[in-house]
Enzyme design. Sequence first.
Site, PDB file in Angstrom:
ATOM      1  N   HIS A   1      45.325  16.734 148.009  1.00  0.00           N
ATOM      2  CA  HIS A   1      44.221  17.280 148.577  1.00  0.00           C
ATOM      3  C   HIS A   1      44.109  16.832 150.437  1.00  0.00           C
ATOM      4  CE1 HIS A   1      42.252  18.711 143.988  1.00  0.00           C
ATOM      5  NE2 HIS A   1      43.236  19.384 144.863  1.00  0.00           N
TER       6      HIS A   1
ATOM      7  N   ASN B   1      43.397  12.506 145.660  1.00  0.00           N
ATOM      8  CA  ASN B   1      42.402  11.952 145.973  1.00  0.00           C
ATOM      9  C   ASN B   1      42.499  11.357 147.053  1.00  0.00           C
ATOM     10  OD1 ASN B   1      41.982  11.020 143.200  1.00  0.00           O
ATOM     11  ND2 ASN B   1      42.512   9.398 142.908  1.00  0.00           N
TER      12      ASN B   1
HETATM   13  N1  APR Z   1      39.770   6.014 133.550  1.00  0.00           N
HETATM   14  C1  APR Z   1      40.677   6.768 133.097  1.00  0.00           C
HETATM   15  N2  APR Z   1      40.212   8.138 133.549  1.00  0.00           N
HETATM   16  C2  APR Z   1      38.354   7.911 134.061  1.00  0.00           C
HETATM   17  C3  APR Z   1      38.545   6.343 134.195  1.00  0.00           C
HETATM   18  C4  APR Z   1      39.447   5.580 134.241  1.00  0.00           C
HETATM   19  N3  APR Z   1      38.757   4.460 135.251  1.00  0.00           N
HETATM   20  N4  APR Z   1      37.376   6.625 135.266  1.00  0.00           N
HETATM   21  C5  APR Z   1      37.180   7.991 135.515  1.00  0.00           C
HETATM   22  N5  APR Z   1      38.539   9.096 134.050  1.00  0.00           N
HETATM   23  C6  APR Z   1      37.981   9.697 134.175  1.00  0.00           C
HETATM   24  C7  APR Z   1      37.111  10.890 134.402  1.00  0.00           C
HETATM   25  O1  APR Z   1      36.620  10.928 132.858  1.00  0.00           O
HETATM   26  C8  APR Z   1      37.545  12.348 134.379  1.00  0.00           C
HETATM   27  O2  APR Z   1      37.752  12.995 132.957  1.00  0.00           O
HETATM   28  O3  APR Z   1      38.900  10.654 135.443  1.00  0.00           O
HETATM   29  C9  APR Z   1      38.285  12.217 135.246  1.00  0.00           C
HETATM   30  C10 APR Z   1      37.571  12.378 136.946  1.00  0.00           C
HETATM   31  O4  APR Z   1      37.713  13.980 136.214  1.00  0.00           O
HETATM   32  P1  APR Z   1      37.234  14.226 138.048  1.00  0.00           P
HETATM   33  O5  APR Z   1      35.776  13.313 138.567  1.00  0.00           O
HETATM   34  O6  APR Z   1      36.893  15.924 138.008  1.00  0.00           O
HETATM   35  O7  APR Z   1      38.442  14.154 139.307  1.00  0.00           O
HETATM   36  P2  APR Z   1      39.040  14.834 139.863  1.00  0.00           P
HETATM   37  O8  APR Z   1      40.218  15.394 138.283  1.00  0.00           O
HETATM   38  O9  APR Z   1      40.298  14.298 140.728  1.00  0.00           O
HETATM   39  O10 APR Z   1      38.623  16.454 140.327  1.00  0.00           O
HETATM   40  C11 APR Z   1      39.583  16.994 141.455  1.00  0.00           C
HETATM   41  O11 APR Z   1      38.031  18.423 142.076  1.00  0.00           O
HETATM   42  O12 APR Z   1      35.537  17.810 143.487  1.00  0.00           O
HETATM   43  C12 APR Z   1      36.570  18.000 143.749  1.00  0.00           C
HETATM   44  O13 APR Z   1      38.685  17.713 145.777  1.00  0.00           O
HETATM   45  C13 APR Z   1      37.965  16.967 144.589  1.00  0.00           C
HETATM   46  O14 APR Z   1      39.953  15.969 144.442  1.00  0.00           O
HETATM   47  C14 APR Z   1      39.275  16.556 143.843  1.00  0.00           C
HETATM   48  C15 APR Z   1      39.231  17.435 142.117  1.00  0.00           C
END
Ligand code: APR
Length: 282
Positions: free
Chosen positions: A126, A109
């Site tokens: 990141h 994040n």
């Molecule tokens: N509690 C638990 N899980 C959650 C919650 C919550 N409150 N809210 C969302 N989620 C889950 C979603 O279902 C999803 O599986 O968290 C996950 C978030 O995944 P992504 O949206 O893909 O985010 P992330 O894995 O951090 O993305 C990685 O991608 O776009 C790039 O640079 C950006 O750092 C980011 C990277």
Amino acid sequence: MERIIERAAQDLVNSKYAITLTGAGISTESGIPDFRGPQGVWTKNPEAERRAYLGWQRFQEDPKGYWEERLKASTGALGELSAVEPNAGHYAIAELEKMGIIKCCITQNVDALHEKAGSKNLYEYHGSFAKLRCVSCNARFRRDEFDLEKLLREGQLPPRCPSCQGVVKGDTVGFGEPIPSDVAQHSLEEAWRCDLMLICGTSAVVYPFANLPRVARQRTIEAERKTEAGLYAVQRAPAVTIIEINAEPTPLTHDMISDYIITGKTGEILPQIVEEVKRIRT
Ligand code: APR
């Protein structure tokens, strides 16, 4: 749910070197959308994702133009981040660190909420929206260390690193941009060193971050045992317990990289784990 909370808390108490990995899911309860969840930024706006893929290339081709656009643009894909506050999930991780249970937090994040919640041993894999970085020497700066508006008025963009004169960009890492070597190296060392990895709120599909749990899973402990025939056999056991807390299963669940998943909201589950850890320790 209670049983699995107790199990996770007991695993944390038994651990000698636990670390946590987090993603956008831990910040949704602070009002910041994630990327690939049902309400995700990319899910709702694939065009924005396509544009995001061009950011690093744009910077490399024309750092001055990149900065002019950036300073004229109101906010990034995640909206205005400086006013957002951490939630119970961020505070729980900071508390586990203060209790000496969690040794470090590696986050994808860029929202600086772990830092705001008090996490100290923090790797922003990141980058951070609140920081700038020299692309030559990796020096980090707070935004207010440069008068960007003055540089814009005087046509002096891009900002230059005071120590090596390298070009300075926003600290957030764009798609295709290499992860800054210092953060990449430290994160790999932590993944190789830990005996417990608590993975919170990530879809675990973006590499190289998503490789960290897979690196940790490779580590085994060897134990010698004597067979009935009196021979010595080496037994290998996984050296790391990997726990996921996520709203839905991920490739780490399907590939059995994680030992188990607690399905639900990080802001609700993590505080329960902290309470259970405290109960176990009393
Ligand atoms: N509690 C638990 N899980 C959650 C919650 C919550 N409150 N809210 C969302 N989620 C889950 C979603 O279902 C999803 O599986 O968290 C996950 C978030 O995944 P992504 O949206 O893909 O985010 P992330 O894995 O951090 O993305 C990685 O991608 O776009 C790039 O640079 C950006 O750092 C980011 C990277």
